[in-house]
Enzyme design. Structure first.
Site, short mmCIF file in Angstrom:
data_model
loop_
_atom_site.label_atom_id
_atom_site.label_comp_id
_atom_site.label_asym_id
_atom_site.label_seq_id
_atom_site.Cartn_x
_atom_site.Cartn_y
_atom_site.Cartn_z
N SER A 47 8.42 -9.16 5.14
CA SER A 47 9.28 -9.35 6.32
C SER A 47 9.02 -10.72 6.95
CB SER A 47 9.02 -8.22 7.31
OG SER A 47 7.65 -8.24 7.67
N CYS A 74 16.21 -6.90 0.06
CA CYS A 74 16.37 -8.14 0.85
C CYS A 74 17.70 -8.81 0.53
CB CYS A 74 15.21 -9.08 0.60
SG CYS A 74 15.26 -9.75 -1.04
N GLU A 133 0.83 -1.21 0.00
CA GLU A 133 0.00 0.00 0.00
C GLU A 133 0.86 1.26 0.00
OE1 GLU A 133 0.53 -2.32 2.19
OE2 GLU A 133 -0.23 -1.86 4.20
N ARG A 134 2.21 1.08 0.12
CA ARG A 134 3.07 2.27 0.19
C ARG A 134 3.47 2.77 -1.21
NH1 ARG A 134 7.16 -0.27 4.49
NH2 ARG A 134 5.59 -1.11 5.89
P1 NAD Z 1 5.96 -6.19 5.12
O1 NAD Z 1 6.09 -7.58 5.67
O2 NAD Z 1 5.66 -5.08 6.06
O3 NAD Z 1 4.78 -6.17 4.02
C1 NAD Z 1 4.70 -7.11 3.00
C2 NAD Z 1 3.24 -7.27 2.60
O4 NAD Z 1 2.51 -7.77 3.72
C3 NAD Z 1 2.58 -5.98 2.18
O5 NAD Z 1 1.78 -6.23 1.05
C4 NAD Z 1 1.76 -5.58 3.38
O6 NAD Z 1 0.57 -4.90 3.03
C5 NAD Z 1 1.43 -6.90 4.03
N1 NAD Z 1 1.36 -6.82 5.50
C6 NAD Z 1 2.01 -5.94 6.31
N2 NAD Z 1 1.71 -6.17 7.59
C7 NAD Z 1 0.84 -7.21 7.61
C8 NAD Z 1 0.19 -7.92 8.66
N3 NAD Z 1 0.35 -7.60 9.94
N4 NAD Z 1 -0.62 -8.94 8.32
C9 NAD Z 1 -0.79 -9.29 7.04
N5 NAD Z 1 -0.18 -8.65 6.00
C10 NAD Z 1 0.63 -7.62 6.28
O7 NAD Z 1 7.28 -5.91 4.28
P2 NAD Z 1 7.73 -4.55 3.59
O8 NAD Z 1 8.15 -3.59 4.64
O9 NAD Z 1 6.75 -4.12 2.57
O10 NAD Z 1 9.03 -5.06 2.79
C11 NAD Z 1 10.29 -5.17 3.37
C12 NAD Z 1 10.55 -6.58 3.86
O11 NAD Z 1 10.41 -7.51 2.80
C13 NAD Z 1 11.98 -6.76 4.37
O12 NAD Z 1 11.94 -7.56 5.52
C14 NAD Z 1 12.67 -7.48 3.23
O13 NAD Z 1 13.80 -8.24 3.59
C15 NAD Z 1 11.57 -8.35 2.74
N6 NAD Z 1 11.80 -8.80 1.38
C16 NAD Z 1 12.10 -10.10 1.18
C17 NAD Z 1 12.36 -10.56 -0.10
C18 NAD Z 1 12.68 -11.99 -0.36
O14 NAD Z 1 12.60 -12.41 -1.49
N7 NAD Z 1 13.04 -12.78 0.64
C19 NAD Z 1 12.31 -9.66 -1.17
C20 NAD Z 1 11.98 -8.33 -0.92
C21 NAD Z 1 11.72 -7.91 0.36
#
Ligand code: NAD
Length: 498
Positions: free
Chosen positions: A226, A281, A176-177
């Site tokens: 995450s 990541c 959503e960001r």
């Molecule tokens: P995030 O976990 O906050 O959000 C990811 C998604 O989950 C978003 O679409 C968000 O709307 C949703 N979300 C957020 N909080 C939620 C909740 N409580 N319940 C259900 N859904 C929820 O991650 P972010 O800040 O958008 O992205 C950064 C993170 O993603 C970092 O930890 C990074 O390492 C990781 N990442 C991992 C990979 C990989 O391939 N392993 C790739 C890119 C990013």
């Protein structure tokens, strides 16, 4: 103000949304748009659209499905500059980096144009007397993808390209960001010839994710984000009987051996540690020089490079590092830097207090370098996801390897050395999913596959490559015998091959 909607059944719409969330310009701190947050009715409409469209799409021959991707690749190339502008305006990463984000997704779309070959089944003639056996890969049905903010083009494309090529309908729930580019991708897929409903985008946060995880019309879920949310998505989707893969966070270590080219290793650390302000990541967040002399050399090589690093808004094409995604992310990163100091790490370069003229309200943090970090410190234990590089000094190669292996995350890692034996030993023994040898950010190309180990990944099968074809299909195996091969009389023994 611009409103960003969902993309349901071929149209951009705010649906029944009564709630909206602000979308910021991270370089200025200004609200530049708002995004509609889906209601359960919006999600139901999205799933209904996907369910209606999927059977005809699955029945479309694979060659024709592939042609949509050939068209789509051409359209992405046509629009890449405009998409990159939009992407960096919402994310903050530089224009070139935004183009890279799109290109790495485009490469997955290119990969799936080979789908007709990738989706071929297997056949055994004469598996038994008069018996032929064949296996086919059929779509799972309706798939959903939940994606993070840091790659708003690449990660949606990791998922949607193989899912759709395999004959599934796909629902994307982007971050959503920075929600604009995902909608543009869906519009381009429609322009490329994809029937409406095969790709829908639904905007929202946790309630929308929860709706997806429980929805009985959705068969498979792919998540990237995450680690705590990945763990939650994995458990919840599985509890609802869905196929699920969930990729989490990271703490990537780069080992620098005493024989490494220090100038090249320092250049590598600059890009891998501070590129995209560390919001990758696969960013290197821990440098592990082997021996104090190596550590002193690498710190000495990094210092002037950090001082020269050009921090600024993406609109300035000379910028090398942009802002963080939100004010909250900035506060969190600054708080962790404070903690590093409190807990005794040596702040070799302090990125706090950076203020850019004309961008005082932007979410900028300067590149930060810590030395003498130890494994018990919060800056080592937490995924900082900001421009903070920690140097953990190791006495020996074995100590550096052990540190990397003891870390709970296992996304990426790298070793810089001229010693082939050390490099080979590292690649063989390290318990991390993606390994670089003199390559700091070892993100595999589209025809291999992407995935970490340990707390960086839950479930089976990686993103893209042949693994993605497996994730987005189910195998059906047919055992066929025609009357000529059938013996008279009933057989009561469990069938065995004699
Ligand atoms: P995030 O976990 O906050 O959000 C990811 C998604 O989950 C978003 O679409 C968000 O709307 C949703 N979300 C957020 N909080 C939620 C909740 N409580 N319940 C259900 N859904 C929820 O991650 P972010 O800040 O958008 O992205 C950064 C993170 O993603 C970092 O930890 C990074 O390492 C990781 N990442 C991992 C990979 C990989 O391939 N392993 C790739 C890119 C990013």
């Amino acid at each position: 103000m611009r409103t960003i909607g969902h993309f349901i059944d071929g149209v951009e719409t705010t649906g029944n949304s009564a709630e909206y969330q602000d979308v910021f310009n991270p370089a200025t701190g200004e609200v530049q748009a708002r995004v509609a947050l889906a209601t359960q009715a919006d999600l139901d409409a999205t799933v209904a659209s996907a369910l209606a469209a999927q059977p005809a799409w699955a029945a479309t021959n694979p060659q024709r499905r592939a042609r949509v991707f050939f068209n789509f690749v051409a359209l992405l190339n046509r629009d890449i500059d405009a998409l990159a502008e939009l992407l960096s305006a919402e994310h903050g990463k530089t224009f070139d980096d935004a183009k890279g984000d799109i290109m790495r997704g485009l490469e997955v779309a290119e990969f799936v144009t080979g789908g007709p070959h990738l989706l071929k089944g297997e056949f055994t003639e004469g598996a038994g007397p008069g018996i032929d056996m064949y296996s086919m890969r059929q779509p799972v049905g309706v798939g959903a993808g939940i994606t993070p903010f840091n790659f708003p083009a690449m990660i949606p494309l990791w998922m949607l390209a193989p899912a759709i090529m395999a004959g599934n309908a796909f629902i994307l729930k982007p971050s959503e960001r920075d929600p604009s580019v995902p909608v543009k991708l869906a519009e381009l897929m429609l322009e490329a010839g994809l029937p409406k409903g095969v790709l829908n985008v639904v905007q929202g946060g946790k309630p929308t994710v929860d709706g997806i995880l429980a929805h009985e019309g959705i068969d498979a879920v792919s998540f990237v984000g995450s680690t705590p949310i990945a763990r939650y998505v994995y458990a919840t989707a599985a509890a609802h009987g869905k196929r699920v893969q969930a990729f989490g966070g990271a703490k990537n270590h780069m080992i620098i051996m005493p024989d490494a080219d220090m100038e090249k290793a320092a250049d590598a650390l600059m890009g891998a540690g501070y590129g995209a302000a560390g919001e990758r990541c696969m960013a290197v967040s821990v440098a592990v020089p082997v021996g104090d002399a190596t550590a002193d050399k690498i710190i000495a090589a990094l210092r002037p490079r950090i001082e020269k690093l050009k921090v600024g808004p993406a609109t300035d094409r000379a910028t090398e590092m942009g802002p963080l995604i939100t004010a909250a992310a900035k506060e969190r990163v600054l708080g962790l830097i404070d903690k590093g100091v409190e807990q005794g790490a040596i702040l070799a370069v302090d990125g706090r207090g950076l203020s850019l003229q004309g961008y005082e309200n932007g979410y900028f943090v300067g590149a930060t370098l810590f030395d003498h970090v130890t494994a018990d410190m919060d800056i080592y234990k937490e995924e900082i996801f900001g421009p903070v590089l920690s140097v953990v000094r190791a006495k020996t190669y074995d100590e550096a390897l052990k540190l990397t292996m003891d870390n709970p995350y296992g996304n990426g890692t790298a070793i810089f050395t001229r010693d082939g034996d050390a490099a080979r030993d590292f690649a063989t023994r390290v318990n991390v999913g993606m390994v670089g040898i003199n390559v700091p950010v070892p993100v595999p190309v589209a025809y291999h596959s992407f995935g970490g180990w340990k707390a960086s990944s839950f479930g089976d099968l990686n993103q893209y490559g042949t693994d993605s074809i497996r994730f987005w299909t189910r195998v059906k195996t047919v055992t066929a015998r025609w009357p000529l091969g059938i013996k008279d009389g009933a057989e009561f023994q469990f069938p065995v091959m004699k």
